[in-house]
Design an enzyme around this catalytic site. Structure first.
Site, mmCIF file in Angstrom:
data_model
loop_
_atom_site.group_PDB
_atom_site.id
_atom_site.type_symbol
_atom_site.label_atom_id
_atom_site.label_comp_id
_atom_site.label_asym_id
_atom_site.label_seq_id
_atom_site.Cartn_x
_atom_site.Cartn_y
_atom_site.Cartn_z
ATOM 1 N N GLU A 46 -35.253 43.282 -37.455
ATOM 2 C CA GLU A 46 -33.943 43.914 -37.223
ATOM 3 C C GLU A 46 -34.075 45.085 -36.250
ATOM 4 O OE1 GLU A 46 -31.362 44.709 -40.655
ATOM 5 O OE2 GLU A 46 -31.372 46.795 -39.963
ATOM 6 N N GLU A 95 -25.751 41.142 -37.163
ATOM 7 C CA GLU A 95 -25.723 41.666 -38.530
ATOM 8 C C GLU A 95 -24.717 42.804 -38.676
ATOM 9 O OE1 GLU A 95 -30.606 41.482 -38.969
ATOM 10 O OE2 GLU A 95 -29.470 43.136 -39.847
ATOM 11 N N SER A 96 -24.015 42.802 -39.785
ATOM 12 C CA SER A 96 -23.163 43.907 -40.251
ATOM 13 C C SER A 96 -21.814 44.004 -39.532
ATOM 14 C CB SER A 96 -23.852 45.265 -40.120
ATOM 15 O OG SER A 96 -25.024 45.323 -40.875
ATOM 16 N N LYS A 115 -33.967 40.724 -48.524
ATOM 17 C CA LYS A 115 -33.381 41.884 -47.861
ATOM 18 C C LYS A 115 -33.861 43.122 -48.594
ATOM 19 C CE LYS A 115 -30.550 42.931 -44.563
ATOM 20 N NZ LYS A 115 -29.202 43.421 -44.768
ATOM 21 N N ASN A 171 -28.522 44.781 -35.593
ATOM 22 C CA ASN A 171 -27.674 45.360 -36.636
ATOM 23 C C ASN A 171 -26.607 46.248 -36.002
ATOM 24 O OD1 ASN A 171 -26.537 46.218 -38.988
ATOM 25 N ND2 ASN A 171 -28.468 46.862 -39.962
ATOM 26 N N LYS A 186 -25.014 40.913 -52.265
ATOM 27 C CA LYS A 186 -25.138 42.372 -52.098
ATOM 28 C C LYS A 186 -24.306 43.031 -53.199
ATOM 29 C CE LYS A 186 -24.263 45.635 -48.258
ATOM 30 N NZ LYS A 186 -23.666 45.766 -46.919
ATOM 31 N N GLU A 192 -24.669 37.257 -47.733
ATOM 32 C CA GLU A 192 -25.541 38.207 -48.447
ATOM 33 C C GLU A 192 -25.084 38.453 -49.877
ATOM 34 O OE1 GLU A 192 -27.887 41.188 -46.355
ATOM 35 O OE2 GLU A 192 -26.398 42.600 -47.081
HETATM 36 O O1 LIG Z 1 -24.647 48.252 -46.158
HETATM 37 C C1 LIG Z 1 -24.932 49.454 -46.334
HETATM 38 O O2 LIG Z 1 -24.161 50.271 -46.869
HETATM 39 C C2 LIG Z 1 -26.274 49.983 -45.923
HETATM 40 C C3 LIG Z 1 -26.546 51.326 -46.119
HETATM 41 C C4 LIG Z 1 -27.784 51.829 -45.772
HETATM 42 C C5 LIG Z 1 -28.745 51.012 -45.229
HETATM 43 C C6 LIG Z 1 -28.480 49.655 -45.031
HETATM 44 C C7 LIG Z 1 -27.250 49.152 -45.367
HETATM 45 N N1 LIG Z 1 -26.963 47.815 -45.189
HETATM 46 C C8 LIG Z 1 -27.924 46.864 -44.783
HETATM 47 C C9 LIG Z 1 -27.386 45.769 -43.991
HETATM 48 O O3 LIG Z 1 -27.945 45.533 -42.952
HETATM 49 C C10 LIG Z 1 -26.207 44.974 -44.462
HETATM 50 O O4 LIG Z 1 -26.295 44.775 -45.829
HETATM 51 C C11 LIG Z 1 -26.027 43.613 -43.838
HETATM 52 O O5 LIG Z 1 -26.242 43.608 -42.480
HETATM 53 C C12 LIG Z 1 -24.605 43.119 -44.117
HETATM 54 O O6 LIG Z 1 -23.675 44.047 -43.593
HETATM 55 P P1 LIG Z 1 -22.140 43.981 -43.980
HETATM 56 O O7 LIG Z 1 -21.649 42.607 -43.666
HETATM 57 O O8 LIG Z 1 -21.469 45.017 -43.124
HETATM 58 O O9 LIG Z 1 -22.058 44.277 -45.431
#
Ligand SMILES: O=C(O)c1ccccc1NCC(=O)[C@H](O)[C@H](O)COP(=O)(O)O
Length: 253
Positions: free
Chosen positions: A160, A211-212, A115, A181, A56, A54
């Site tokens: 998601e 995800e995440s 995204k 997620n 980001k 991502e």
């Molecule tokens: O990532 C955040 O802080 C966030 C806050 C509020 C709403 C959504 C958010 N993230 C969206 C996502 O789903 C993530 O960017 C994506 O899954 C990647 O997650 P990560 O690897 O933990 O950065």
């Protein structure tokens, strides 16, 4: 089902308020999408882990902003073995832009996920991408119509979910690419056990993305053992050398 009655972290409420105000496009887009399932199959056949990395620049849970050229970051991710890219287009809380997505999609040949927090059909028409994110919690009862609207434009919708009810809604809407997620968007807490709990309920013919919260090779193996066909990773890729970070996770077999 919709977001309005939910308990949401203030940051997420602000994200949704901004998303409601964001205009849609004037003209319906028509996308000739790069196949995400094919890209996942090719990576797996190569013996690597399919990872959507991502772009980001920041987020409500990240300190600071990474302001390198997004196209350079994207190229480094692909060089590191990314199967697909996720590009934030949300401008107010994630530092994203539709322009970044356009430039990245022109510069790479892997599928690109938009995204963002799409809430209405016309918001699909602001930029082309191969996949588009639809968050079950936020679109509520509009999910089936948005899945159909996305497909009519040529997008592959990635739906998601975070709860069992959202998963049931996603499958009923015909989603064939589902992201579980691990981040609870109500509280902004991350728990990899979320994926482990819900994944067994996803039919085999659905392409399943974790995800995440994935940070380490051990996390990758944990999600793969729980049934993830692919992973979506943002923070752990953006923190440092994105090529090296991508290589480290895509080779964690
Ligand atoms: O990532 C955040 O802080 C966030 C806050 C509020 C709403 C959504 C958010 N993230 C969206 C996502 O789903 C993530 O960017 C994506 O899954 C990647 O997650 P990560 O690897 O933990 O950065």
């Amino acid at each position: 089902m919709n977001a309005s009655g939910d308990e949401l972290a203030p940051e997420v409420r602000a994200i949704l308020d901004a998303a409601r105000e964001r205009p849609g496009g004037d003209t319906r887009v028509s996308v000739d999408a790069r196949s995400f399932p094919d890209a996942v199959a090719e990576t797996a056949a190569d013996g690597r882990v399919p990872v959507i990395t991502e772009v980001k620049p920041t987020s409500p849970t990240t300190d600071g902003v990474r302001d390198d050229d997004p196209v350079e970051l994207a190229r480094e991710m692909v060089a590191g073995g990314a199967t697909a890219l996720s590009v934030l287009t949300e401008p107010d809380h994630f530092g994203g832009s539709t322009e970044s997505l356009q430039r990245i999609r022109e510069a790479v040949d892997v599928p690109v996920l938009r995204k963002d927090f799409v809430l209405r059909e016309e918001q699909l028409d602001v930029v082309e991408s191969d996949l588009v994110l639809l968050i079950a919690r936020f679109v509520g009862d509009d999910l089936p119509d948005l899945v159909e609207a996305a497909r009519k434009r040529g997008f592959q919708p990635l739906v998601e979910v975070h709860t069992r009810d959202e998963l049931v809604a996603a499958l009923a809407a015909g989603a064939d690419v589902v992201g579980i997620n691990n981040r609870d968007l109500g509280k902004l807490e991350v728990d990899l056990a979320t994926f482990e709990e819900l994944a067994p309920e996803v039919p085999d013919d659905v392409l399943l993305v974790a995800e995440s919260g994935v940070k380490t090779p051990d996390d990758v193996r944990r999600m793969r053992n729980a049934g993830a066909d692919a992973l979506l990773v943002g923070t752990a890729i953006m923190d440092g050398d994105v090529r090296q970070n991508t290589e480290s996770l895509t080779t964690s077999t």
